[in-house]
Design an enzyme around this catalytic site. Structure first.
Site, PDB file in Angstrom:
ATOM      1  N   ASN A 170      32.829  16.062 -12.823  1.00  0.00           N
ATOM      2  CA  ASN A 170      32.122  16.225 -11.553  1.00  0.00           C
ATOM      3  C   ASN A 170      30.734  15.618 -11.668  1.00  0.00           C
ATOM      4  O   ASN A 170      30.091  15.685 -12.714  1.00  0.00           O
ATOM      5  CB  ASN A 170      31.985  17.700 -11.177  1.00  0.00           C
ATOM      6  CG  ASN A 170      31.478  17.834  -9.750  1.00  0.00           C
ATOM      7  OD1 ASN A 170      32.231  17.593  -8.809  1.00  0.00           O
ATOM      8  ND2 ASN A 170      30.203  18.154  -9.579  1.00  0.00           N
ATOM      9  N   TYR A 174      21.682  17.687  -8.111  1.00  0.00           N
ATOM     10  CA  TYR A 174      21.058  19.008  -8.063  1.00  0.00           C
ATOM     11  C   TYR A 174      19.655  18.886  -8.650  1.00  0.00           C
ATOM     12  O   TYR A 174      19.508  18.448  -9.796  1.00  0.00           O
ATOM     13  CB  TYR A 174      21.851  20.020  -8.898  1.00  0.00           C
ATOM     14  CG  TYR A 174      23.368  19.965  -8.758  1.00  0.00           C
ATOM     15  CD1 TYR A 174      23.996  20.219  -7.542  1.00  0.00           C
ATOM     16  CD2 TYR A 174      24.165  19.686  -9.865  1.00  0.00           C
ATOM     17  CE1 TYR A 174      25.389  20.184  -7.439  1.00  0.00           C
ATOM     18  CE2 TYR A 174      25.552  19.659  -9.770  1.00  0.00           C
ATOM     19  CZ  TYR A 174      26.156  19.905  -8.550  1.00  0.00           C
ATOM     20  OH  TYR A 174      27.526  19.868  -8.462  1.00  0.00           O
ATOM     21  N   ARG A 175      18.653  19.310  -7.896  1.00  0.00           N
ATOM     22  CA  ARG A 175      17.269  19.165  -8.377  1.00  0.00           C
ATOM     23  C   ARG A 175      17.043  19.980  -9.660  1.00  0.00           C
ATOM     24  O   ARG A 175      17.722  20.991  -9.885  1.00  0.00           O
ATOM     25  CB  ARG A 175      16.300  19.655  -7.302  1.00  0.00           C
ATOM     26  CG  ARG A 175      16.326  21.164  -7.165  1.00  0.00           C
ATOM     27  CD  ARG A 175      15.216  21.660  -6.254  1.00  0.00           C
ATOM     28  NE  ARG A 175      15.173  23.092  -6.222  1.00  0.00           N
ATOM     29  CZ  ARG A 175      15.304  23.818  -5.104  1.00  0.00           C
ATOM     30  NH1 ARG A 175      15.503  23.237  -3.937  1.00  0.00           N
ATOM     31  NH2 ARG A 175      15.224  25.135  -5.170  1.00  0.00           N
ATOM     32  N   TRP A 188      22.124  24.137  -9.107  1.00  0.00           N
ATOM     33  CA  TRP A 188      23.366  23.940  -8.362  1.00  0.00           C
ATOM     34  C   TRP A 188      23.605  25.181  -7.543  1.00  0.00           C
ATOM     35  O   TRP A 188      23.576  26.305  -8.029  1.00  0.00           O
ATOM     36  CB  TRP A 188      24.534  23.568  -9.267  1.00  0.00           C
ATOM     37  CG  TRP A 188      24.716  24.331 -10.536  1.00  0.00           C
ATOM     38  CD1 TRP A 188      24.653  25.672 -10.723  1.00  0.00           C
ATOM     39  CD2 TRP A 188      25.040  23.754 -11.810  1.00  0.00           C
ATOM     40  NE1 TRP A 188      24.908  25.975 -12.020  1.00  0.00           N
ATOM     41  CE2 TRP A 188      25.147  24.820 -12.714  1.00  0.00           C
ATOM     42  CE3 TRP A 188      25.256  22.447 -12.265  1.00  0.00           C
ATOM     43  CZ2 TRP A 188      25.455  24.617 -14.055  1.00  0.00           C
ATOM     44  CZ3 TRP A 188      25.553  22.257 -13.591  1.00  0.00           C
ATOM     45  CH2 TRP A 188      25.650  23.333 -14.471  1.00  0.00           C
ATOM     46  N   GLU A 232      33.511  11.953  -8.524  1.00  0.00           N
ATOM     47  CA  GLU A 232      32.613  11.158  -7.675  1.00  0.00           C
ATOM     48  C   GLU A 232      32.474   9.723  -8.195  1.00  0.00           C
ATOM     49  O   GLU A 232      32.189   8.805  -7.421  1.00  0.00           O
ATOM     50  CB  GLU A 232      31.227  11.812  -7.606  1.00  0.00           C
ATOM     51  CG  GLU A 232      31.108  12.994  -6.651  1.00  0.00           C
ATOM     52  CD  GLU A 232      31.654  14.321  -7.187  1.00  0.00           C
ATOM     53  OE1 GLU A 232      32.080  14.359  -8.368  1.00  0.00           O
ATOM     54  OE2 GLU A 232      31.665  15.310  -6.436  1.00  0.00           O
ATOM     55  N   ASP A 281      11.672  22.176   0.480  1.00  0.00           N
ATOM     56  CA  ASP A 281      13.029  21.637   0.530  1.00  0.00           C
ATOM     57  C   ASP A 281      13.344  20.849   1.799  1.00  0.00           C
ATOM     58  O   ASP A 281      12.515  20.749   2.701  1.00  0.00           O
ATOM     59  CB  ASP A 281      14.030  22.794   0.353  1.00  0.00           C
ATOM     60  CG  ASP A 281      15.203  22.390  -0.518  1.00  0.00           C
ATOM     61  OD1 ASP A 281      15.728  21.278  -0.308  1.00  0.00           O
ATOM     62  OD2 ASP A 281      15.575  23.175  -1.393  1.00  0.00           O
TER      63      ASP A 281
HETATM   64  C1  FMN Z   1      18.112  14.336  -2.479  1.00  0.00           C
HETATM   65  C2  FMN Z   1      19.145  15.405  -2.586  1.00  0.00           C
HETATM   66  C3  FMN Z   1      18.867  16.569  -3.270  1.00  0.00           C
HETATM   67  C4  FMN Z   1      19.817  17.581  -3.383  1.00  0.00           C
HETATM   68  N1  FMN Z   1      19.507  18.710  -4.083  1.00  0.00           N
HETATM   69  C5  FMN Z   1      20.449  19.657  -4.254  1.00  0.00           C
HETATM   70  C6  FMN Z   1      20.172  20.809  -5.060  1.00  0.00           C
HETATM   71  O1  FMN Z   1      19.086  20.992  -5.586  1.00  0.00           O
HETATM   72  N2  FMN Z   1      21.161  21.713  -5.225  1.00  0.00           N
HETATM   73  C7  FMN Z   1      22.407  21.562  -4.663  1.00  0.00           C
HETATM   74  O2  FMN Z   1      23.271  22.408  -4.873  1.00  0.00           O
HETATM   75  N3  FMN Z   1      22.684  20.491  -3.867  1.00  0.00           N
HETATM   76  C8  FMN Z   1      21.738  19.547  -3.671  1.00  0.00           C
HETATM   77  N4  FMN Z   1      22.021  18.440  -2.903  1.00  0.00           N
HETATM   78  C9  FMN Z   1      23.337  18.317  -2.258  1.00  0.00           C
HETATM   79  C10 FMN Z   1      24.406  17.980  -3.246  1.00  0.00           C
HETATM   80  O3  FMN Z   1      24.073  16.841  -3.989  1.00  0.00           O
HETATM   81  C11 FMN Z   1      25.739  17.728  -2.541  1.00  0.00           C
HETATM   82  O4  FMN Z   1      26.116  18.939  -1.924  1.00  0.00           O
HETATM   83  C12 FMN Z   1      26.843  17.246  -3.461  1.00  0.00           C
HETATM   84  O5  FMN Z   1      28.032  17.140  -2.722  1.00  0.00           O
HETATM   85  C13 FMN Z   1      27.053  18.185  -4.612  1.00  0.00           C
HETATM   86  O6  FMN Z   1      28.099  17.740  -5.434  1.00  0.00           O
HETATM   87  P1  FMN Z   1      29.371  18.636  -5.673  1.00  0.00           P
HETATM   88  O7  FMN Z   1      30.065  18.714  -4.345  1.00  0.00           O
HETATM   89  O8  FMN Z   1      30.129  17.908  -6.697  1.00  0.00           O
HETATM   90  O9  FMN Z   1      28.874  19.964  -6.128  1.00  0.00           O
HETATM   91  C14 FMN Z   1      21.072  17.420  -2.778  1.00  0.00           C
HETATM   92  C15 FMN Z   1      21.356  16.247  -2.074  1.00  0.00           C
HETATM   93  C16 FMN Z   1      20.405  15.241  -1.966  1.00  0.00           C
HETATM   94  C17 FMN Z   1      20.746  13.994  -1.224  1.00  0.00           C
HETATM   95 MN    MN Z   2      32.198  17.349  -6.680  1.00  0.00          MN
END
Ligand code: FMN
Ligand code: MN
Length: 480
Positions: A170, A174-175, A188, A232, A281
Site C-alpha cells: 500500500n 500521510y503527513r 494515517w 497504488e 489542515d
Molecule cells: C497533501 C495531502 C496530504 C494528506 N495527508 C493525509 C494525512 O495526514 N492522513 C491521512 O490519513 N490522509 C491524508 N491524505 C489523504 C490520503 O493520502 C488519501 O486518503 C489516500 O487515499 C490514502 O491512501 P490509502 O487509501 O492507501 O490509505 C492527504 C492527501 C493529500 C493530497
Molecule cells: Mn490504498
C-alpha cells in the site's frame, strides 16, 4: 506526451514550460515559505524551487501541482478527462465481439499487466546512505506550515507498507510530524490502508518506508483512494505508461521507487504512540491533537543533491485542490461502473472534498436520487461524504450557479431533503462525535407523480428557429 520519469525531469519540464521559478534568496521553511506559497497558489502562480532554505543544503520544491495545467503536465495529458478515459477504457471490459475487439481487449490487458512495478537491483535513491546514529531529519528543509503547528511536518510523503497477511503493498500520503532527528508521527487516519496494515500485524509492528521526491504521477498515486487490495504503484505504472522501478530497502523488508530523492526506512508499532498535532489542515482549521503511532527511523537514504518537495494545505483553495480534482476526474469511470445512471459529479474544492458531492443522474424511476445518495454513501472513500446534491442529467454539476438554481427551485425541503447518519471524515470537526454523524441528501431533480409532486412544469427554452434567426441576423442589430 509521456509523464516525467523522476522529480528532476519534472522540474526540467516545468522550467521549459515557464511553470517554475527559482528563488535564490535564503528563505525560512519555518512559516515564511508558507506565506510566499499561499500568495502564489491563490494567484495561480508557478511552482517554486527554493534553492536556499534556511538551515538546509537541500532545495525545496513547492506548488508543483498548483494549477490544472500543471496537473495535466504531470499526468502527461491534455485534460484530466483524457486520463480518466484511459482508465475507463480498461474498466470497460465487456466480452469482445469479433476479432478486432478481441485484439483490442488483449492490448488492454497487456497495458494493465505492463503496469506492475518492477524490482531492479540499484537506484539513485540510495546514492547516499545514512544508518543508525547518522540519521538526521534536521538535514532536510521540512516546513513548519502554520503558526499553531508545534513542529515541522513532512507533507508530501509516499508511505509504503505491506499487508502483513497478504503481502499486498500500500502507498498512502500521510503527513508526518517531526519529533526529533530519528522519529516522526505517522498520521494515517481511521479509514486509511496504512493503519489497517498496522492493525493486522500479529506482533503489532510493521516496517514502513517513506519515499519523498518522486515523479509527479507516482507522488499523485499515493493520494489516490484505491481499494485496499490494489497497489497504488500499479496505478502509477498504468498512468505513466511504464512500470515504477523499485529497489529493496537497506534496513527493512520493503521496496521503494528507485527514482526517489529521499527515502526514510523504519518501523511503526501499535504500542509506541504519542500525541500528534495540532496541524493547520486542508479543512481550513487546525486539527486537534490526537494519538498516533510513532515512526522510528533506521535509515535515511538519498540521491546526491536531493531535492525535498513539500505542499502546504490550509483554507481552500490550496495546492492540494488539483490533486483532489485529479482524483475526482480519474475515479468518475469507476463510479459509473457501479452507478451507470451517473452522468457526472463534482466535489467542490471549498467543500474540502468530503463535505459535498454534486452528482447528475439520468433519472428513471421514483426514488432514483435517493438510490444514488445511498450508493455513494456506500462507495469507497465517497462513503465519508457529508452532503450529496443530486441533479438531473442536463445540469452542469461544475456550474455552481446552475446547481444553486436547481436546489432552490426544485426542492420542497419537507419532501426532498434526506437527513441520515453514517461515517464521517476523520478530520470533520462539526459532528457531535468524531468519525460519525449526520448526513444530508438534497434531491434537486425534477419530481415524478409517484413522488408526490404536482405535474412538473416545463423549463423555459427558446425555440431553435428563433435562436438560428437571431444568430443569422446578429450583425444587423449593431450590438457587437
Ligand atoms: C497533501 C495531502 C496530504 C494528506 N495527508 C493525509 C494525512 O495526514 N492522513 C491521512 O490519513 N490522509 C491524508 N491524505 C489523504 C490520503 O493520502 C488519501 O486518503 C489516500 O487515499 C490514502 O491512501 P490509502 O487509501 O492507501 O490509505 C492527504 C492527501 C493529500 C493530497
Ligand atoms: Mn490504498
Amino acid at each position: 506526451m509521456k509523464p516525467p520519469r523522476d522529480l528532476r525531469e519534472w522540474i526540467a519540464l516545468l522550467e521549459r514550460e515557464g511553470e517554475l521559478r527559482r528563488i535564490t534568496a535564503e528563505v525560512d521553511p519555518d512559516l515564511e515559505i508558507t506565506e510566499i506559497t499561499d500568495r502564489v497558489v491563490k494567484s495561480g502562480g508557478p511552482a517554486l524551487l527554493f534553492e536556499h532554505p534556511t538551515g538546509s543544503d537541500h532545495p525545496l520544491l513547492i506548488n508543483q501541482f498548483g494549477t490544472e495545467r500543471r496537473m495535466c503536465l504531470a499526468l502527461g495529458v491534455e485534460t484530466l478527462d483524457d486520463a480518466a478515459a484511459k482508465l475507463g477504457d480498461v474498466l470497460d471490459m465487456r466480452p469482445p465481439q469479433g476479432l478486432r475487439e478481441k485484439v483490442k481487449g488483449l492490448l488492454k490487458l497487456k497495458s494493465v499487466a505492463d503496469s506492475m512495478p518492477k524490482t531492479i537491483s540499484k537506484g539513485p535513491c540510495q546514492e547516499v546512505v545514512l544508518e543508525g546514529d547518522e540519521v538526521d531529519l534536521g538535514r532536510l528543509p521540512i516546513q513548519r506550515c502554520w503558526p499553531g503547528d508545534p513542529a515541522p511536518f513532512i507533507t508530501l510523503p509516499a508511505v509504503i507498507t505491506k499487508d502483513p497477511k497478504t503481502g499486498t503493498r500500500n502507498v498512502g500520503m500521510y503527513r508526518m510530524q517531526v519529533i526529533d532527528g530519528r522519529s516522526t508521527f505517522m498520521h494515517w487516519q481511521m479509514h486509511k490502508d496504512g493503519r489497517a496494515d498496522l492493525l493486522a500485524a500479529e506482533d503489532g509492528r510493521i516496517p514502513v518506508a517513506v519515499a519523498i521526491g518522486l515523479d509527479p504521477v507516482t507522488a499523485y498515486s499515493a493520494s489516490a483512494p484505491l481499494p485496499k487490495h490494489v497497489d497504488e504503484l500499479m496505478l502509477a505504472g498504468f498512468l505513466r505508461g511504464e512500470p515504477v522501478e523499485l529497489v529493496p530497502c537497506n534496513t527493512v523488508d520493503l521496496e521503494v521507487p528507485a527514482n526517489a530523492e529521499i527515502v526514510l526506512e523504519g518501523h511503526v508499532s501499535r504500542d509506541d504512540t504519542g500525541i500528534e498535532g495540532p496541524f493547520g489542515d486542508h479543512t481550513g482549521y487546525y486539527t486537534a491533537p490526537e494519538e498516533f503511532p510513532i515512526f522510528r527511523l533506521t535509515a535515511l537514504t538519498m540521491r546526491k543533491g536531493a531535492i525535498y518537495p513539500s505542499i502546504v494545505v490550509g483554507k481552500p483553495p490550496a495546492e492540494d485542490a488539483w490533486l483532489g480534482k485529479a482524483t475526482e476526474r480519474l475515479f468518475l469511470p469507476a463510479v459509473k461502473m457501479t452507478l451507470p445512471e451517473v452522468v457526472d459529479y463534482d466535489l467542490p474544492v471549498a467543500g474540502a472534498f468530503h463535505n459535498c458531492v454534486i452528482v447528475s443522474i439520468r433519472k428513471a424511476f421514483p426514488g432514483h436520487a435517493q438510490k444514488v445518495m445511498h450508493a455513494l454513501w456506500g462507495l469507497g472513500m465517497l462513503s465519508l461524504s457529508k452532503s450529496i446534491v443530486v441533479v438531473d442529467a442536463d445540469v452542469d454539476v461544475h456550474d455552481y450557479g446552475e446547481v444553486f438554481f436547481r436546489v432552490t427551485a426544485n426542492v420542497d425541503p419537507k419532501r426532498d431533503v434526506l437527513v441520515t447518519e453514517g461515517p464521517l471524515d476523520h478530520l470533520d470537526h462539526a459532528p457531535e462525535r468524531q468519525f460519525y454523524g449526520g448526513k444530508l441528501g438534497i434531491d434537486a431533480t425534477h419530481k415524478l407523480p409517484e413522488e408526490d409532486a404536482r405535474p412538473w412544469p416545463e423549463e423555459i427554452v427558446m425555440s431553435d428557429e428563433v435562436r438560428d434567426l437571431v444568430t443569422r441576423r446578429w450583425s444587423e442589430y449593431g450590438l457587437s
